[in-house]
Motif scaffolding. Structure first.
Motif, PDB file in Angstrom:
ATOM      1  N   ARG A 162     -31.272  56.209 116.298  1.00  0.00           N
ATOM      2  CA  ARG A 162     -29.918  56.547 116.324  1.00  0.00           C
ATOM      3  C   ARG A 162     -29.551  58.327 116.350  1.00  0.00           C
ATOM      4  O   ARG A 162     -30.390  58.837 115.868  1.00  0.00           O
ATOM      5  CB  ARG A 162     -29.468  55.869 115.129  1.00  0.00           C
ATOM      6  CG  ARG A 162     -29.362  54.566 115.123  1.00  0.00           C
ATOM      7  CD  ARG A 162     -28.788  54.020 113.799  1.00  0.00           C
ATOM      8  NE  ARG A 162     -28.809  52.473 113.770  1.00  0.00           N
ATOM      9  CZ  ARG A 162     -29.717  51.752 113.470  1.00  0.00           C
ATOM     10  NH1 ARG A 162     -31.106  52.531 113.407  1.00  0.00           N
ATOM     11  NH2 ARG A 162     -29.597  50.332 113.444  1.00  0.00           N
ATOM     12  N   PRO A 163     -28.719  58.873 116.910  1.00  0.00           N
ATOM     13  CA  PRO A 163     -28.375  60.002 117.038  1.00  0.00           C
ATOM     14  C   PRO A 163     -28.181  60.527 115.742  1.00  0.00           C
ATOM     15  O   PRO A 163     -27.275  59.690 114.845  1.00  0.00           O
ATOM     16  CB  PRO A 163     -27.155  60.350 117.912  1.00  0.00           C
ATOM     17  CG  PRO A 163     -26.497  58.957 117.986  1.00  0.00           C
ATOM     18  CD  PRO A 163     -27.642  58.010 117.947  1.00  0.00           C
ATOM     19  N   PRO A 202     -30.246  68.471 115.901  1.00  0.00           N
ATOM     20  CA  PRO A 202     -30.355  69.629 115.339  1.00  0.00           C
ATOM     21  C   PRO A 202     -31.218  70.502 115.979  1.00  0.00           C
ATOM     22  O   PRO A 202     -32.253  70.052 116.464  1.00  0.00           O
ATOM     23  CB  PRO A 202     -30.984  69.361 113.907  1.00  0.00           C
ATOM     24  CG  PRO A 202     -30.528  67.812 113.569  1.00  0.00           C
ATOM     25  CD  PRO A 202     -30.436  67.240 115.133  1.00  0.00           C
ATOM     26  N   PRO A 203     -30.905  71.921 115.952  1.00  0.00           N
ATOM     27  CA  PRO A 203     -31.854  72.675 116.812  1.00  0.00           C
ATOM     28  C   PRO A 203     -33.304  72.984 116.129  1.00  0.00           C
ATOM     29  O   PRO A 203     -34.073  73.195 116.888  1.00  0.00           O
ATOM     30  CB  PRO A 203     -30.891  74.125 116.509  1.00  0.00           C
ATOM     31  CG  PRO A 203     -29.751  73.983 116.352  1.00  0.00           C
ATOM     32  CD  PRO A 203     -29.868  72.428 115.628  1.00  0.00           C
ATOM     33  N   VAL A 212     -39.575  63.841 127.950  1.00  0.00           N
ATOM     34  CA  VAL A 212     -40.812  64.235 127.033  1.00  0.00           C
ATOM     35  C   VAL A 212     -41.125  63.469 125.997  1.00  0.00           C
ATOM     36  O   VAL A 212     -42.362  63.275 125.708  1.00  0.00           O
ATOM     37  CB  VAL A 212     -40.455  65.770 126.831  1.00  0.00           C
ATOM     38  CG1 VAL A 212     -41.363  66.251 125.755  1.00  0.00           C
ATOM     39  CG2 VAL A 212     -40.419  66.875 127.938  1.00  0.00           C
ATOM     40  N   ARG A 213     -40.171  63.031 125.241  1.00  0.00           N
ATOM     41  CA  ARG A 213     -40.262  62.280 124.117  1.00  0.00           C
ATOM     42  C   ARG A 213     -41.088  60.836 124.329  1.00  0.00           C
ATOM     43  O   ARG A 213     -41.902  60.363 123.842  1.00  0.00           O
ATOM     44  CB  ARG A 213     -39.125  61.772 123.082  1.00  0.00           C
ATOM     45  CG  ARG A 213     -38.785  63.351 122.539  1.00  0.00           C
ATOM     46  CD  ARG A 213     -37.423  63.031 121.845  1.00  0.00           C
ATOM     47  NE  ARG A 213     -37.167  61.843 120.861  1.00  0.00           N
ATOM     48  CZ  ARG A 213     -37.492  61.641 119.891  1.00  0.00           C
ATOM     49  NH1 ARG A 213     -38.116  63.035 119.067  1.00  0.00           N
ATOM     50  NH2 ARG A 213     -37.424  60.664 119.050  1.00  0.00           N
ATOM     51  N   ALA A 231     -37.069  62.709 114.604  1.00  0.00           N
ATOM     52  CA  ALA A 231     -36.196  61.511 114.759  1.00  0.00           C
ATOM     53  C   ALA A 231     -36.816  60.183 114.784  1.00  0.00           C
ATOM     54  O   ALA A 231     -36.668  59.472 115.474  1.00  0.00           O
ATOM     55  CB  ALA A 231     -35.214  61.710 115.966  1.00  0.00           C
ATOM     56  N   GLY A 232     -37.864  59.950 113.869  1.00  0.00           N
ATOM     57  CA  GLY A 232     -38.643  58.634 113.776  1.00  0.00           C
ATOM     58  C   GLY A 232     -39.644  58.554 114.796  1.00  0.00           C
ATOM     59  O   GLY A 232     -39.957  57.276 115.035  1.00  0.00           O
TER      60      GLY A 232
END
Length: 293
Positions: free
Chosen positions: A280-281, A152-153, A86-87, A160-161
């Motif tokens: 990065r996670p 994170p929910p 999706v991303r 995330a960038g």
């Protein structure tokens, strides 16, 4: 690592609440009546379908028909694959849309009153967001996806960038298209047709650069979709009925080769960008303290 043995239903509930209070997404597995409160309170309650009690199955969100916990791992992996795709599609589609907007806004300042005709923009969107967009949804899971901690929910799908990445890719595609248009205009070539071809082909290059496993045949449908879309993009310039519909002009073979070479910049830029900024996670949170009681 903390191990709790012979816990009561209240203690199981306290453990779930302690992990949730620390910001974690909690999955609880169980099969007995005493697991019911904790299964219901957890974010994801997982009950056993074969040996589990009716109370546990009713309280759970997920019932394992085979009682195999490995099924949970496979489900998490598939969920992460879907989320990543999706991303991946949002980055590809929104970057292409950003590039088209920038081309239409900046073109007049570079001496091109109407960079692209409405029919040409619709044709590009049809080809780039059609088969290639669908094919991106079939991308396989990345090799290291299960080594990442959960996100994170409350994180947005564009978080995330992703926003800076899609703006950067959109600016790059627009820049390549405008440079090609200015060069074609200054050299007496059909600049609008050149921009039409480069804009669509460069977006397709971005699609190839978005693959989860580049250099493999893990998703041959994407390769076929990009090849088909590129052929139809070229047909919009060389087939007389499509030329009349789109308002394009034929390009000599040299110009076609130049346009194809420029489109490769989208693929290269996407691969370089993913290597430099791999997304990065998030940092894993610390475990909660001992459960009360």
């Amino acid at each position: 690592l903390r191990v709790y043995a012979r816990t009561t239903p209240d203690q199981k509930l306290d453990i779930v609440q302690a992990w949730r209070a620390s910001g974690h997404v909690v999955a609880m597995t169980g099969d007995g009546v005493n697991d019911g409160p904790a299964l219901r309170r957890a974010d994801i309650g997982v009950a056993m379908g074969q040996r589990g009690t009716e109370v546990a199955r009713q309280a759970a969100d997920l019932v394992l028909a085979d009682d195999n916990l490995a099924t949970v791992v496979a489900a998490v992996e598939e969920g992460r694959r879907v989320y990543a795709n999706v991303r991946r599609f949002l980055l590809y589609a929104l970057a292409g849309g950003t590039a088209e907007i920038l081309v239409m806004l900046l073109g007049p300042f570079l001496g091109m009153p109407l960079p692209l005709l409405p029919a040409q923009i619709l044709w590009i969107n049809l080809l780039t967001h059609g088969l290639p967009g669908v094919a991106l949804g079939a991308e396989p899971v990345a090799p290291d996806v299960m080594r990442h901690p959960p996100r994170p929910p409350d994180e947005s799908v564009l978080g995330a960038g992703l926003w800076p990445r899609l703006l950067a890719m959109g600016a790059l595609v627009a820049g390549v298209t405008l440079v090609a248009g200015v060069w074609a205009r200054e050299t007496g070539r059909p600049w609008q047709s050149m921009m039409f071809l480069v804009l669509g082909a460069t977006q397709l290059g971005v699609a190839l650069g978005s693959r989860a496993r580049p250099g493999s045949l893990a998703n041959p449908f994407l390769l076929l979709a990009v090849a088909t879309a590129l052929a139809l993009q070229a047909a919009g310039i060389y087939l007389p009925p499509l030329r009349a519909l789109l308002g394009t002009e034929s390009l000599p073979p040299v110009d076609l080769a130049i346009a194809c070479a420029l489109s490769g910049l989208g693929h290269v830029a996407m691969r370089v960008h993913r290597r430099l900024f791999p997304g990065r996670p998030p940092r894993a949170r610390s475990a909660p303290g001992p459960a009360p009681g």
